[in-house]
Design a protein around this motif. Structure first.
Motif, mmCIF file in Angstrom:
data_model
loop_
_atom_site.group_PDB
_atom_site.id
_atom_site.type_symbol
_atom_site.label_atom_id
_atom_site.label_comp_id
_atom_site.label_asym_id
_atom_site.label_seq_id
_atom_site.Cartn_x
_atom_site.Cartn_y
_atom_site.Cartn_z
ATOM 1 N N ALA A 230 0.840 -1.191 0.000
ATOM 2 C CA ALA A 230 0.000 0.000 0.000
ATOM 3 C C ALA A 230 0.881 1.248 0.000
ATOM 4 C CB ALA A 230 -0.912 0.008 1.221
ATOM 5 N N ARG A 231 0.583 2.175 -0.908
ATOM 6 C CA ARG A 231 1.415 3.353 -1.097
ATOM 7 C C ARG A 231 0.698 4.630 -0.633
ATOM 8 N NH1 ARG A 231 1.666 0.491 -6.032
ATOM 9 N NH2 ARG A 231 3.727 -0.315 -6.574
ATOM 10 N N PHE A 232 1.357 5.381 0.245
ATOM 11 C CA PHE A 232 0.899 6.700 0.680
ATOM 12 C C PHE A 232 2.033 7.705 0.473
ATOM 13 C CE2 PHE A 232 -1.831 3.848 3.002
ATOM 14 C CZ PHE A 232 -3.033 4.515 3.172
ATOM 15 N N TYR A 233 1.667 8.982 0.277
ATOM 16 C CA TYR A 233 2.656 10.040 0.093
ATOM 17 C C TYR A 233 2.179 11.311 0.785
ATOM 18 C CZ TYR A 233 3.917 6.875 -3.741
ATOM 19 O OH TYR A 233 4.242 5.765 -4.474
ATOM 20 N N VAL A 234 3.146 12.120 1.248
ATOM 21 C CA VAL A 234 2.830 13.392 1.912
ATOM 22 C C VAL A 234 3.775 14.467 1.402
ATOM 23 C CG1 VAL A 234 2.513 14.593 4.102
ATOM 24 C CG2 VAL A 234 2.178 12.120 4.005
ATOM 25 N N ASP A 235 3.215 15.622 1.099
ATOM 26 C CA ASP A 235 4.005 16.820 0.784
ATOM 27 C C ASP A 235 4.066 17.651 2.058
ATOM 28 O OD1 ASP A 235 5.013 19.252 0.010
ATOM 29 O OD2 ASP A 235 3.475 19.665 -1.492
ATOM 30 N N ARG A 236 5.231 17.661 2.714
ATOM 31 C CA ARG A 236 5.369 18.352 3.999
ATOM 32 C C ARG A 236 6.014 19.732 3.863
ATOM 33 N NH1 ARG A 236 6.279 13.015 6.425
ATOM 34 N NH2 ARG A 236 4.406 12.585 7.633
ATOM 35 N N LYS A 237 6.332 20.136 2.644
ATOM 36 C CA LYS A 237 6.928 21.449 2.394
ATOM 37 C C LYS A 237 8.220 21.625 3.196
ATOM 38 C CE LYS A 237 5.594 26.256 1.615
ATOM 39 N NZ LYS A 237 4.610 27.333 1.883
ATOM 40 N N ASP A 238 9.049 20.569 3.214
ATOM 41 C CA ASP A 238 10.356 20.671 3.852
ATOM 42 C C ASP A 238 11.423 20.457 2.780
ATOM 43 O OD1 ASP A 238 10.204 17.967 3.376
ATOM 44 O OD2 ASP A 238 10.080 17.371 5.478
ATOM 45 N N LYS A 239 12.615 20.005 3.151
ATOM 46 C CA LYS A 239 13.680 19.875 2.154
ATOM 47 C C LYS A 239 13.397 18.754 1.148
ATOM 48 C CE LYS A 239 16.752 16.886 4.912
ATOM 49 N NZ LYS A 239 18.128 16.753 5.440
ATOM 50 N N TYR A 240 12.472 17.864 1.486
ATOM 51 C CA TYR A 240 12.032 16.839 0.552
ATOM 52 C C TYR A 240 10.689 17.254 -0.030
ATOM 53 C CZ TYR A 240 15.623 14.094 2.869
ATOM 54 O OH TYR A 240 16.821 13.659 3.388
ATOM 55 N N ILE A 241 10.560 17.164 -1.338
ATOM 56 C CA ILE A 241 9.306 17.575 -1.965
ATOM 57 C C ILE A 241 8.170 16.628 -1.582
ATOM 58 C CG2 ILE A 241 9.988 16.404 -4.112
ATOM 59 C CD1 ILE A 241 8.232 18.332 -5.611
ATOM 60 N N TRP B 111 7.351 12.809 0.778
ATOM 61 C CA TRP B 111 7.698 11.623 1.568
ATOM 62 C C TRP B 111 6.740 10.509 1.142
ATOM 63 C CZ3 TRP B 111 11.008 11.383 6.097
ATOM 64 C CH2 TRP B 111 11.666 12.592 6.384
ATOM 65 N N GLY B 112 7.291 9.331 0.885
ATOM 66 C CA GLY B 112 6.461 8.192 0.524
ATOM 67 C C GLY B 112 6.588 7.079 1.558
ATOM 68 N N TYR B 113 5.480 6.368 1.776
ATOM 69 C CA TYR B 113 5.460 5.278 2.753
ATOM 70 C C TYR B 113 4.786 4.072 2.121
ATOM 71 C CZ TYR B 113 6.337 9.197 5.889
ATOM 72 O OH TYR B 113 6.863 10.324 6.485
ATOM 73 N N VAL B 114 5.405 2.909 2.288
ATOM 74 C CA VAL B 114 4.862 1.672 1.741
ATOM 75 C C VAL B 114 4.585 0.713 2.896
ATOM 76 C CG1 VAL B 114 5.226 -0.254 0.163
ATOM 77 C CG2 VAL B 114 6.180 1.998 -0.383
ATOM 78 N N TYR B 115 3.403 0.083 2.865
ATOM 79 C CA TYR B 115 2.965 -0.770 3.968
ATOM 80 C C TYR B 115 2.591 -2.155 3.456
ATOM 81 C CZ TYR B 115 2.600 3.665 6.428
ATOM 82 O OH TYR B 115 2.877 4.885 6.978
ATOM 83 N N ASP B 116 2.948 -3.160 4.256
ATOM 84 C CA ASP B 116 2.506 -4.531 4.026
ATOM 85 C C ASP B 116 1.440 -4.840 5.067
ATOM 86 O OD1 ASP B 116 2.089 -7.244 3.832
ATOM 87 O OD2 ASP B 116 4.211 -7.787 3.815
#
Length: 216
Positions: A107-118, A120-125
């Motif tokens: 399962a794929r989720f992503y967040v735009d936190r407006k920090d040095k990374y455009i 963040w992605g998270y993958v879950y089993d």
């Protein structure tokens, strides 16, 4: 964005309630695989012959999924129910979920936190975090991606994802035509050959931003 413009291309997207569809500001269609895409979306006109030639080898077809983008955690919860803690913690200005991946072991989720990374992605089993992805800009329409395992150990670094001409889209051409009334860009991961079509509606951004802020 009128999500009904894309009816028939994703059963998971079609099944969302109206309030969830209204909250969507972007769609990111993804193509994964190396073979010829299976026919998807709207049916061909009657009488048009099927393409001839050798059948594709099994396992060589492309897989199409769609990631929806919303502007608040509440809107994300309306789409997917419980949101993982890594996704909900801290500030986010955009939230993404790959609809076809929900309830799977990837399962794929992503967040735009407006920090040095455009992004963040998270993958879950099945609810357990197995991978974190960090995207950063590298200029000229290029993103670099670093992947980490569940323990924070770097798995791979500086994977490239870059903007390419719209004609590089390898997916359904009818889907591309449906997207052309919006702001569209095409992206490619050269290493994996994954192909992305990002469809953005700026009017939906404005409307939903005002709704979230309580403006009339």
């Amino acid at each position: 964005m009128n999500i009904d413009d894309f009816a028939g291309y994703s059963s998971a997207l079609d099944a969302l309630p109206s309030a969830a569809k209204d909250s969507i500001v972007e769609l990111i269609w993804s193509i994964r695989g190396r073979g010829k895409p299976e026919p998807k979306g709207k049916p061909e006109p009657k009488g048009k012959p099927e393409p001839k030639g050798k059948p594709e080898p099994k396992g060589n077809s492309l897989t199409t999924t769609v990631c929806v983008v919303v502007l608040s955690l509440e809107d994300l919860e309306r789409i997917c129910g419980t949101v993982p803690s890594e996704v909900s913690e801290g500030f986010g200005r955009r939230y993404f979920v790959d609809l076809e991946s929900m309830g799977t072991n990837y399962a794929r989720f992503y967040v735009d936190r407006k920090d040095k990374y455009i992004i963040w992605g998270y993958v879950y089993d099945n609810g357990t975090l197995i991978e974190t992805k960090k995207y950063k800009r590298n200029g000229n329409g290029i993103l670099n991606l670093d992947r980490y395992d569940a323990f924070g150990i770097l798995k791979s670094g500086n994977e490239v994802e870059k903007k390419v001409p719209i004609k590089a889209w390898r997916g359904d051409k009818e889907l591309l035509r449906a997207a052309e009334k919006y702001d569209v860009i095409c992206l490619l991961k050269p290493l994996s050959k994954h192909n992305y079509l990002r469809v953005t509606d700026h009017d939906s951004y404005i409307k939903n931003s005002k709704r979230i802020l309580g403006a009339t």
